[in-house]
Design a protein around this motif. Sequence first.
Motif, mmCIF file in Angstrom:
data_model
loop_
_atom_site.group_PDB
_atom_site.id
_atom_site.type_symbol
_atom_site.label_atom_id
_atom_site.label_comp_id
_atom_site.label_asym_id
_atom_site.label_seq_id
_atom_site.Cartn_x
_atom_site.Cartn_y
_atom_site.Cartn_z
ATOM 1 N N ARG A 135 0.821 -1.212 0.000
ATOM 2 C CA ARG A 135 0.000 0.000 0.000
ATOM 3 C C ARG A 135 0.855 1.262 0.000
ATOM 4 N NH1 ARG A 135 -4.165 -1.085 4.691
ATOM 5 N NH2 ARG A 135 -4.848 1.013 4.174
ATOM 6 N N LEU A 136 2.049 1.162 0.538
ATOM 7 C CA LEU A 136 2.976 2.301 0.521
ATOM 8 C C LEU A 136 3.798 2.336 -0.770
ATOM 9 C CD1 LEU A 136 4.128 2.081 4.225
ATOM 10 C CD2 LEU A 136 2.757 3.918 3.202
ATOM 11 N N GLU A 137 3.534 1.377 -1.652
ATOM 12 C CA GLU A 137 4.218 1.263 -2.946
ATOM 13 C C GLU A 137 5.727 1.124 -2.779
ATOM 14 O OE1 GLU A 137 2.902 4.258 -5.712
ATOM 15 O OE2 GLU A 137 0.804 3.941 -5.167
ATOM 16 N N LEU A 138 6.127 0.323 -1.791
ATOM 17 C CA LEU A 138 7.542 0.037 -1.553
ATOM 18 C C LEU A 138 7.841 -1.447 -1.772
ATOM 19 C CD1 LEU A 138 8.035 2.260 1.599
ATOM 20 C CD2 LEU A 138 9.181 2.551 -0.599
ATOM 21 N N ASP A 139 6.987 -2.108 -2.549
ATOM 22 C CA ASP A 139 7.132 -3.547 -2.751
ATOM 23 C C ASP A 139 7.963 -3.918 -3.978
ATOM 24 O OD1 ASP A 139 5.046 -2.533 -4.290
ATOM 25 O OD2 ASP A 139 3.792 -4.304 -4.073
ATOM 26 N N SER A 140 8.582 -2.939 -4.610
ATOM 27 C CA SER A 140 9.505 -3.223 -5.708
ATOM 28 C C SER A 140 10.861 -3.607 -5.122
ATOM 29 C CB SER A 140 9.677 -1.984 -6.593
ATOM 30 O OG SER A 140 10.335 -0.962 -5.855
ATOM 31 N N GLU A 141 11.759 -4.090 -5.959
ATOM 32 C CA GLU A 141 13.101 -4.435 -5.471
ATOM 33 C C GLU A 141 13.798 -3.202 -4.905
ATOM 34 O OE1 GLU A 141 17.300 -6.186 -7.194
ATOM 35 O OE2 GLU A 141 15.442 -6.830 -8.126
ATOM 36 N N GLU A 142 13.711 -2.094 -5.614
ATOM 37 C CA GLU A 142 14.333 -0.855 -5.135
ATOM 38 C C GLU A 142 13.681 -0.382 -3.838
ATOM 39 O OE1 GLU A 142 15.249 3.742 -6.549
ATOM 40 O OE2 GLU A 142 14.047 2.451 -7.828
ATOM 41 N N GLY A 143 12.356 -0.445 -3.782
ATOM 42 C CA GLY A 143 11.645 -0.038 -2.580
ATOM 43 C C GLY A 143 12.024 -0.884 -1.377
ATOM 44 N N ALA A 144 12.178 -2.185 -1.600
ATOM 45 C CA ALA A 144 12.560 -3.089 -0.512
ATOM 46 C C ALA A 144 13.956 -2.758 0.013
ATOM 47 C CB ALA A 144 12.493 -4.537 -0.979
ATOM 48 N N LEU A 145 14.886 -2.487 -0.889
ATOM 49 C CA LEU A 145 16.245 -2.115 -0.473
ATOM 50 C C LEU A 145 16.233 -0.808 0.312
ATOM 51 C CD1 LEU A 145 18.334 -2.989 -3.658
ATOM 52 C CD2 LEU A 145 18.416 -4.124 -1.441
ATOM 53 N N GLN A 146 15.459 0.158 -0.177
ATOM 54 C CA GLN A 146 15.370 1.443 0.510
ATOM 55 C C GLN A 146 14.734 1.292 1.883
ATOM 56 O OE1 GLN A 146 13.209 3.910 -2.250
ATOM 57 N NE2 GLN A 146 15.075 4.567 -3.305
ATOM 58 N N LEU A 147 13.673 0.500 1.954
ATOM 59 C CA LEU A 147 12.980 0.312 3.231
ATOM 60 C C LEU A 147 13.874 -0.404 4.237
ATOM 61 C CD1 LEU A 147 10.294 0.909 4.580
ATOM 62 C CD2 LEU A 147 9.467 -1.302 3.751
ATOM 63 N N LYS A 148 14.634 -1.358 3.765
ATOM 64 C CA LYS A 148 15.569 -2.081 4.631
ATOM 65 C C LYS A 148 16.641 -1.128 5.174
ATOM 66 C CE LYS A 148 18.098 -6.440 4.285
ATOM 67 N NZ LYS A 148 18.521 -7.464 3.336
ATOM 68 N N ALA A 149 17.173 -0.265 4.308
ATOM 69 C CA ALA A 149 18.179 0.717 4.728
ATOM 70 C C ALA A 149 17.576 1.728 5.702
ATOM 71 C CB ALA A 149 18.763 1.419 3.512
ATOM 72 N N PHE A 150 16.358 2.160 5.418
ATOM 73 C CA PHE A 150 15.647 3.100 6.288
ATOM 74 C C PHE A 150 15.476 2.512 7.686
ATOM 75 C CE2 PHE A 150 11.491 4.058 8.150
ATOM 76 C CZ PHE A 150 11.601 5.422 8.369
ATOM 77 N N ALA A 151 15.024 1.260 7.746
ATOM 78 C CA ALA A 151 14.790 0.614 9.038
ATOM 79 C C ALA A 151 16.086 0.483 9.830
ATOM 80 C CB ALA A 151 14.149 -0.758 8.834
#
Length: 104
Positions: free
Chosen positions: A43-59
């Motif tokens: 729903r946050l549109e972070l389910d792409s490969e790039e989004g997943a990498l960014q979200l992991k780094a953010f966390a």
Amino acid sequence: MLNESESLWLAHFSDLHYSPGNLAESDRCFGFAVENAIDLVARLELDSEEGALQLKAFAAATFGRGWSKRPHDVRQFVKELRTALANPLAFREQVATIAADVLP
């Protein structure tokens, strides 16, 4: 062993809840938790490969190394995802900015 371009997502669950006497209940809880997290990320549109990498780094930048093993930090992370639903674009921009600062 994972290649550099691959990632592994893990969930940490309490062993107090997961026991032979509670298997059916535990499976329902775990299934809900995983489905809920997947839904929030989508729903946050972070389910792409790039989004997943960014979200992991953010966390990792926000909660520190090993955050996914600390239940309080995991709950806080999910709470932030839920709060971000009010303004997904602003959250994605925040995640991308922090990720850009910490990713090579």
